[in-house]
Design a protein around this motif. Structure first.
Motif, mmCIF file in Angstrom:
data_model
loop_
_atom_site.group_PDB
_atom_site.id
_atom_site.type_symbol
_atom_site.label_atom_id
_atom_site.label_comp_id
_atom_site.label_asym_id
_atom_site.label_seq_id
_atom_site.Cartn_x
_atom_site.Cartn_y
_atom_site.Cartn_z
ATOM 1 N N ILE A 140 9.158 -13.137 17.800
ATOM 2 C CA ILE A 140 8.666 -13.651 19.086
ATOM 3 C C ILE A 140 7.478 -14.591 18.880
ATOM 4 C CG2 ILE A 140 7.176 -11.631 19.553
ATOM 5 C CD1 ILE A 140 9.150 -13.587 22.208
ATOM 6 N N GLN A 141 6.700 -14.358 17.819
ATOM 7 C CA GLN A 141 5.540 -15.232 17.587
ATOM 8 C C GLN A 141 5.973 -16.631 17.139
ATOM 9 O OE1 GLN A 141 2.353 -13.393 15.366
ATOM 10 N NE2 GLN A 141 1.295 -15.351 15.125
ATOM 11 N N TYR A 142 7.042 -16.703 16.345
ATOM 12 C CA TYR A 142 7.572 -18.015 15.975
ATOM 13 C C TYR A 142 7.978 -18.779 17.239
ATOM 14 C CZ TYR A 142 7.999 -16.718 11.001
ATOM 15 O OH TYR A 142 7.743 -16.351 9.712
ATOM 16 N N ALA A 143 8.654 -18.079 18.162
ATOM 17 C CA ALA A 143 9.138 -18.741 19.388
ATOM 18 C C ALA A 143 7.966 -19.201 20.255
ATOM 19 C CB ALA A 143 10.056 -17.797 20.163
ATOM 20 N N VAL A 144 6.947 -18.352 20.357
ATOM 21 C CA VAL A 144 5.766 -18.713 21.161
ATOM 22 C C VAL A 144 5.067 -19.923 20.540
ATOM 23 C CG1 VAL A 144 3.408 -17.908 21.682
ATOM 24 C CG2 VAL A 144 5.371 -16.492 22.302
ATOM 25 N N GLU A 145 4.925 -19.932 19.221
ATOM 26 C CA GLU A 145 4.255 -21.066 18.554
ATOM 27 C C GLU A 145 5.052 -22.358 18.768
ATOM 28 O OE1 GLU A 145 3.584 -19.763 14.529
ATOM 29 O OE2 GLU A 145 1.975 -18.403 15.140
ATOM 30 N N GLU A 146 6.381 -22.232 18.741
ATOM 31 C CA GLU A 146 7.221 -23.421 18.974
ATOM 32 C C GLU A 146 7.002 -23.950 20.399
ATOM 33 O OE1 GLU A 146 11.391 -22.950 17.923
ATOM 34 O OE2 GLU A 146 11.956 -24.626 19.215
ATOM 35 N N ALA A 147 6.947 -23.027 21.361
ATOM 36 C CA ALA A 147 6.769 -23.439 22.762
ATOM 37 C C ALA A 147 5.407 -24.088 22.966
ATOM 38 C CB ALA A 147 6.935 -22.223 23.678
ATOM 39 N N VAL A 148 4.366 -23.452 22.457
ATOM 40 C CA VAL A 148 3.015 -23.984 22.666
ATOM 41 C C VAL A 148 2.870 -25.336 21.947
ATOM 42 C CG1 VAL A 148 0.547 -23.554 22.266
ATOM 43 C CG2 VAL A 148 2.013 -21.705 23.108
ATOM 44 N N GLY A 149 3.469 -25.445 20.766
ATOM 45 C CA GLY A 149 3.447 -26.711 20.022
ATOM 46 C C GLY A 149 4.138 -27.832 20.783
ATOM 47 N N ALA A 150 5.051 -27.467 21.687
ATOM 48 C CA ALA A 150 5.782 -28.489 22.460
ATOM 49 C C ALA A 150 5.121 -28.739 23.822
ATOM 50 C CB ALA A 150 7.231 -28.056 22.641
ATOM 51 N N GLY A 151 3.944 -28.138 24.048
ATOM 52 C CA GLY A 151 3.182 -28.440 25.263
ATOM 53 C C GLY A 151 3.178 -27.355 26.324
ATOM 54 N N VAL A 152 3.824 -26.227 26.029
ATOM 55 C CA VAL A 152 3.880 -25.131 27.013
ATOM 56 C C VAL A 152 2.549 -24.364 27.009
ATOM 57 C CG1 VAL A 152 4.944 -22.860 27.417
ATOM 58 C CG2 VAL A 152 6.386 -24.858 26.902
ATOM 59 N N SER A 153 2.065 -23.979 28.203
ATOM 60 C CA SER A 153 0.836 -23.179 28.245
ATOM 61 C C SER A 153 1.036 -21.850 28.981
ATOM 62 C CB SER A 153 -0.294 -23.968 28.895
ATOM 63 O OG SER A 153 0.126 -24.407 30.166
ATOM 64 N N GLU A 154 2.070 -21.734 29.804
ATOM 65 C CA GLU A 154 2.309 -20.460 30.516
ATOM 66 C C GLU A 154 3.532 -19.777 29.932
ATOM 67 O OE1 GLU A 154 2.123 -20.347 34.807
ATOM 68 O OE2 GLU A 154 0.984 -22.223 34.758
ATOM 69 N N LEU A 155 3.319 -18.616 29.345
ATOM 70 C CA LEU A 155 4.387 -17.888 28.660
ATOM 71 C C LEU A 155 4.835 -16.738 29.560
ATOM 72 C CD1 LEU A 155 2.399 -17.532 25.292
ATOM 73 C CD2 LEU A 155 3.867 -19.449 25.985
ATOM 74 N N ILE A 156 6.109 -16.748 29.930
ATOM 75 C CA ILE A 156 6.619 -15.718 30.848
ATOM 76 C C ILE A 156 7.618 -14.855 30.083
ATOM 77 C CG2 ILE A 156 7.854 -15.334 33.029
ATOM 78 C CD1 ILE A 156 7.040 -18.447 33.548
ATOM 79 N N PHE A 157 7.270 -13.603 29.877
ATOM 80 C CA PHE A 157 8.146 -12.698 29.126
ATOM 81 C C PHE A 157 8.913 -11.818 30.105
ATOM 82 C CE2 PHE A 157 4.531 -13.701 26.473
ATOM 83 C CZ PHE A 157 5.084 -13.958 25.226
ATOM 84 N N VAL A 158 10.228 -11.780 29.943
ATOM 85 C CA VAL A 158 11.029 -10.864 30.764
ATOM 86 C C VAL A 158 11.290 -9.634 29.897
ATOM 87 C CG1 VAL A 158 13.136 -10.551 32.105
ATOM 88 C CG2 VAL A 158 12.068 -12.819 31.965
ATOM 89 N N THR A 159 10.658 -8.537 30.256
ATOM 90 C CA THR A 159 10.637 -7.366 29.373
ATOM 91 C C THR A 159 11.362 -6.166 30.009
ATOM 92 O OG1 THR A 159 8.627 -6.397 30.266
ATOM 93 C CG2 THR A 159 8.344 -8.079 28.592
ATOM 94 N N SER A 160 11.450 -5.107 29.220
ATOM 95 C CA SER A 160 11.994 -3.847 29.754
ATOM 96 C C SER A 160 11.145 -2.708 29.206
ATOM 97 C CB SER A 160 13.451 -3.685 29.329
ATOM 98 O OG SER A 160 13.503 -3.575 27.933
ATOM 99 N N SER A 161 11.542 -1.478 29.515
ATOM 100 C CA SER A 161 10.647 -0.351 29.248
ATOM 101 C C SER A 161 10.311 -0.142 27.769
ATOM 102 C CB SER A 161 11.256 0.926 29.822
ATOM 103 O OG SER A 161 12.544 1.082 29.284
ATOM 104 N N THR A 162 11.176 -0.588 26.845
ATOM 105 C CA THR A 162 10.870 -0.328 25.424
ATOM 106 C C THR A 162 10.153 -1.499 24.760
ATOM 107 O OG1 THR A 162 13.051 -1.153 24.843
ATOM 108 C CG2 THR A 162 12.844 1.231 25.068
ATOM 109 N N LYS A 163 9.616 -2.416 25.543
ATOM 110 C CA LYS A 163 9.086 -3.654 24.953
ATOM 111 C C LYS A 163 7.563 -3.740 25.004
ATOM 112 C CE LYS A 163 13.348 -5.090 24.363
ATOM 113 N NZ LYS A 163 14.019 -5.956 23.433
#
Ligand code: UTP
Length: 306
Positions: free
Chosen positions: A43-66
């Motif tokens: 998940i950290q690789y994905a977040v770094e990719e998003a932020v590197g592309a200009g994203v600043s708001e990260l929205i995680f869709v989670t469930s009870s085991t996350k």
């Protein structure tokens, strides 16, 4: 006015509420997205990719085991003061920068595993009627100059339309993917004429398969609301995109980069080997280990005897 032709992609959705059944029992209590590639969770690789592309708001869709994902991106006072006391400044910086500077996190619950389309729909309010990025962290994409999402943002800026990352596959594998039919276009960007979820090889519209990176216009949400559950009880994002095609153009981008499907064991192992070989700390030792005269096969036969 910013003078930009199209709204910026400042939000990204990370659906992380899947059950990860292909990795049980590892994923019984630990999210698949927290599995490490050497020392960094997917998940950290994905977040770094998003932020590197200009994203600043990260929205995680989670469930009870996350819960571990929330903890990973939160500060950990106890660990930080321990590292400070031990003068482990490099590790302290590493821990403090897990959430890149300037980025903020929102968590939305998907209470039932009703599929990727439903997970995306759970973040409907959070995208605030703006185009957004969608990243599936179990698709790890290694890049040279520009990340996959950066390449997609450029394609979005040129078209103002939804962009879906695709790669060529062997058509015999089509039942694992969403598959698209396209018209040729400039620079690796193709207008999609149809999209279908996991077709049989004989029904695949081309050899272009959808991988886990999307830029979507907010209109997709109105289509998702209308999608019916499929035979497995899932709401498919592919169906909403298929319906979106009736309203507006959607483009496919054949990105530059190497994609590892870390949602299955073989892809995950391939990613670990590649990233370990490139790792600054252990790369050369690991390479020696792999090359060492029959060492790997000796270790393997020893393990088999246990
Ligand atoms: P997958 O199809 O890989 O499913 O989901 P999964 O549950 O994670 O794994 P398996 O197939 O059981 O091993 C693709 C992405 O969609 C998310 C997953 O977390 C993953 O990032 N997803 C899937 C949700 O967020 N909710 C769902 O209901 C289903």
């Amino acid at each position: 006015m910013s003078g930009l032709k199209h709204p910026l992609i400042s939000r990204a959705i990370f659906p992380v509420a899947g059950k990860g059944t292909r990795f049980l029992p590892a994923t019984k209590a630990t999210p698949k997205e927290m599995m490490p590639i050497v020392d960094k969770p997917l998940i950290q690789y994905a977040v770094e990719e998003a932020v590197g592309a200009g994203v600043s708001e990260l929205i995680f869709v989670t469930s009870s085991t996350k819960r571990a994902i929330e903890d990973h991106f939160d500060s950990n006072y106890e660990l930080e003061s321990f590292l400070k006391k031990q003068n482990k400044h490099e590790l302290l910086a590493l821990v403090q920068n897990v959430l890149p500077q300037g980025a903020s996190c929102t968590y939305v619950r998907q209470s039932e595993s009703l599929g990727l389309g439903h997970a995306v729909l759970c973040a409907r309010t959070q995208i605030a009627n703006e185009p957004f990025a969608l990243l599936l962290a179990d698709d790890l994409i290694h890049h040279e100059a520009e990340s996959c999402l950066q390449q997609m943002v450029s394609a979005y800026e040129a078209t103002g339309c939804s962009i879906i990352a695709v790669q060529e596959i062997s058509v015999s594998e089509s039942e694992k993917y969403g598959m698209v039919a396209v018209e040729p276009q400039a620079n690796s960007v193709f207008r999609i004429t149809s999209i279908v979820e996991k077709p049989k090889p004989q029904d695949a519209p081309s050899n272009l398969a959808v991988v886990g990176r999307y830029i979507l216009t907010p209109k997709v949400m109105a289509h998702l609301v209308r999608v019916q559950q499929d035979k497995r009880g899932e709401i498919q994002l592919t169906d909403a995109i298929s319906s979106l095609l009736q309203d507006e153009p959607v483009y496919a981008l054949k990105f530059k980069g190497v994609r590892y499907d870390c949602g299955n064991k073989l892809g995950y192992l391939q990613a670990i080997v590649s990233y370990a070989l490139a790792h600054t700390e252990v790369g050369s030792e690991f390479e020696n280990y792999l090359q060492g005269s029959g060492r790997v096969s000796k270790d393997f036969s020893r393990l088999q005897k246990k």
